[in-house]
Scaffold this motif. Sequence first.
Motif: not given
Length: 416
Positions: A264-288
Amino acid sequence: MATISPSMDFADPRTARAPAVAASTRDPRLDVFRGIAMFIILVAHIPNNTWANWIPARFGFSDATEIFVFCSGMASAIAFGGVFAKKGWLTGTARVAFRCWQVYWAHIALFFFTAAAMAAIDLWWPGDGSYVAALNLQHFFKNPEQQIVGLFTLTYVPNYFDILPMYLGVLALMPVMIALVRIHLVVGIAASLALWAAANIGTVHFPAEPWTDREWFFNPFGWQLLFFTGFAFMRGWIPAPPVNRTLIWICAAFLVLSAPFGSWKVLTWIDAASPALGDWIKGAWRWMDYQDVSERFSLRDKTDFGLLRYLHFLSLAYLAWAAAGTGGARLRELASGAAGAAPRFLLAIITKVGQQSLAVFVFSMAVAQILGFVLDQLGRNAENHILVNIWGFALIAATAYIAAWFKSQPWRSKGR
């Protein structure tokens, strides 16, 4: 992951001609890495510890628990594998049963000491909250008759006290696994994989509370895969992988690229830098976390030891193994003092902590809650966090040396 030759006692009986000499010396890598895990475990269990924001678990799928279980498998291959090889299956099983007996009572003692300590703090230093409730132990004090029975039968396993029961379950599987490997190595591997798969789809687990359907937070049927991986490497059932640049880069790339999906720490950093990429990663979390196989199936689940945790740890372990050098050569160099007195001193302490891991683990889990109380009294600023964590490190190091002193039985005469 030592390169010890296979013991024919564990090989296919149709090809075994004579039992090989069992491993009897400890690999320095085993003690050092398990010692590091003990320090990380202490940091992780001090309540609201800011240092816990920077432990390895905050940057990937696996954490210090994997180090502890994997190294315990390696240590068990030395401590118990040789007994099975030299004395036979029944004597080896008796040796494992004795260790289970020790771990069981360590678990009981840890629970009662911690529960009593938290109750004493609530009685003598009442504050805004309850330390008993913070550990979710109020059920024990409200209905002690039922929970004492559950505690001793391991049907009541509060979350904070869940690692030793898992270790007990894995140890109890050892004689079964060795018997299966004696039939054929493939039979043992298949059984371990089948148990792990059954745990991950929710087929096998143990109840943790009489009043809910919650299971043990660490399912031994899932975690045994990692334990027996370490066991198999140390016994020589499976060969150690070669050290080469290709594997090093593959493992390093997996650790780096998987960080956003495991932290979550790294995801928070990415989400702050690029919300679109952060949303894609959050979708991958749900898939996992949710697949068609079962509602509770997860590729990164900690309870049943999800696949991504296994791959993440193996990648991390491979890099650590390569960094340690052949046979732990670089660690031996540090231990010799070639790099200076300070690294030698620190390595000696870490090694001693790793050698006495059960005593250190039990003590650290007990003292972690007390250190959290101390932080509450001192105030949670950066200076006090440094003070309390360093003091905790000193306490578990002292515990390791005291435990080693008692195990040496200095009261026994060494002369005739």
